[in-house]
Write an enzyme that holds these catalytic residues in place. Sequence first.
Site, PDB file in Angstrom:
ATOM      1  N   LYS A  58       3.283   1.430  -4.156  1.00 33.53           N
ATOM      2  CA  LYS A  58       2.649   0.653  -5.234  1.00 33.53           C
ATOM      3  C   LYS A  58       3.368   0.732  -6.583  1.00 33.53           C
ATOM      4  O   LYS A  58       3.379  -0.246  -7.330  1.00 33.53           O
ATOM      5  CB  LYS A  58       1.198   1.106  -5.410  1.00 33.53           C
ATOM      6  CG  LYS A  58       0.323   0.616  -4.290  1.00 33.53           C
ATOM      7  CD  LYS A  58      -1.105   0.997  -4.485  1.00 33.53           C
ATOM      8  CE  LYS A  58      -1.918   0.542  -3.305  1.00 33.53           C
ATOM      9  NZ  LYS A  58      -3.286   0.989  -3.353  1.00 33.53           N
ATOM     10  N   LEU A 110     -11.561   7.063  -1.408  1.00 31.71           N
ATOM     11  CA  LEU A 110     -10.837   5.797  -1.302  1.00 31.71           C
ATOM     12  C   LEU A 110     -10.372   5.582   0.134  1.00 31.71           C
ATOM     13  O   LEU A 110     -10.223   4.449   0.576  1.00 31.71           O
ATOM     14  CB  LEU A 110      -9.610   5.810  -2.235  1.00 31.71           C
ATOM     15  CG  LEU A 110      -9.746   5.107  -3.591  1.00 31.71           C
ATOM     16  CD1 LEU A 110     -10.975   5.548  -4.341  1.00 31.71           C
ATOM     17  CD2 LEU A 110      -8.508   5.298  -4.435  1.00 31.71           C
ATOM     18  N   ASN A 159      -0.558  -3.862  -6.135  1.00 33.04           N
ATOM     19  CA  ASN A 159      -0.968  -3.896  -4.723  1.00 33.04           C
ATOM     20  C   ASN A 159      -0.955  -5.315  -4.150  1.00 33.04           C
ATOM     21  O   ASN A 159      -1.227  -5.495  -2.976  1.00 33.04           O
ATOM     22  CB  ASN A 159      -2.344  -3.249  -4.510  1.00 33.04           C
ATOM     23  CG  ASN A 159      -3.477  -4.162  -4.927  1.00 33.04           C
ATOM     24  OD1 ASN A 159      -3.295  -5.064  -5.740  1.00 33.04           O
ATOM     25  ND2 ASN A 159      -4.658  -3.933  -4.381  1.00 33.04           N
ATOM     26  N   THR A 189       0.827  -1.202   0.000  1.00 35.70           N
ATOM     27  CA  THR A 189       0.000   0.000   0.000  1.00 35.70           C
ATOM     28  C   THR A 189       0.865   1.257   0.000  1.00 35.70           C
ATOM     29  O   THR A 189       2.080   1.183  -0.207  1.00 35.70           O
ATOM     30  CB  THR A 189      -1.023  -0.056   1.176  1.00 35.70           C
ATOM     31  OG1 THR A 189      -1.920   1.040   1.060  1.00 35.70           O
ATOM     32  CG2 THR A 189      -0.345  -0.013   2.538  1.00 35.70           C
TER      33      THR A 189
END
Length: 276
Positions: free
Chosen positions: A69, A219, A90, A65
């Site tokens: 990435k 997100l 990921n 994360t």
Amino acid sequence: MVISVDRYGVMGYPVSHSRSPVIHRLFALQTAQNMQYELLQVPPEKLESAVRQFQRTGGKGLNVTVPHKSEVARLADTLSDRARSAGAVNTLVFDNDAIFGDNTDGVGLMRDLQQNLGIQLEGINILILGAGGATRGIVQPLLAANPASLTIANRTLSRAKGLADHFGAYGPVTACRFEDDLSKTEFQLIINATSAGLKGEMPPYPEEAITASTQCYDLSYGLNPTPFSQWAATHGAARSVMGWGMLVEQAAESFNLWRGTRPDTAAVLKQLIITA
Ligand code: NAP
């Protein structure tokens, strides 16, 4: 008799906020898998050595994360098509000495938007705030749903432009700054893909982009409303949703890659939000 447990984990910096260990434990219980999942705080300069050490010591797979990435894609021997086109990874799968890299963020977001939330993407105008690793993973799947337009706004304009150039072949995508005048386009969906909320920061998001019919999706997620979801609600968005659903859906896709079985996400999402 020694019973070995397959090891997985999530690497990030920071990573203490991550709910991935809870989600994967719930998936493992639900599908009766013998595995453990660890939280691994790794600064950028130690990423490669930490990944290699995890693999050497019997690790079977990793989630990766913020902010790793893009960088971690370099360490994979092979990449899935979706990871290659995103230029971001990921999920890592370790198979003896080989590393396979995939990106499950896009499919996770699409499942949450379309199936869980019932959002129609065809023909709408979409604004994404942020141009980091998460944005790299979601642009192509969003364009595949045939929106009328997709605009990427970012603090660092060159990064947004780089993504608009990279994904331009897949559909109508343009780049701008948060401060640019966005009032000419009516956005039906705004997605926050910055990590500003993680650090308690509040960028100058474009308020004129929100109307009473705009759905806002962050997100990021939290126990309390995130700064972006609060901002969206305050500016009259039709709906303001945090990224719990995407989190569970992208995790289910990673779990399926590792264990060959797909968990029931609805049950885990309910449990996660109740216990959050
Ligand atoms: P990243 O690669 O580090 O990118 C961070 C982005 O945020 C960049 O566009 C950066 O802009 C912007 N940013 C950071 N601080 C800012 C500030 N103070 N003001 C304005 N812009 C700022 O991170 P990422 O991997 O893309 O992740 C982004 C967020 O998505 C994280 O919060 C992550 O937890 C979340 N996420 C959630 C899920 C989920 O399943 N729900 C999945 C993936 C990611 P610059 O380019 O100008 O630096």
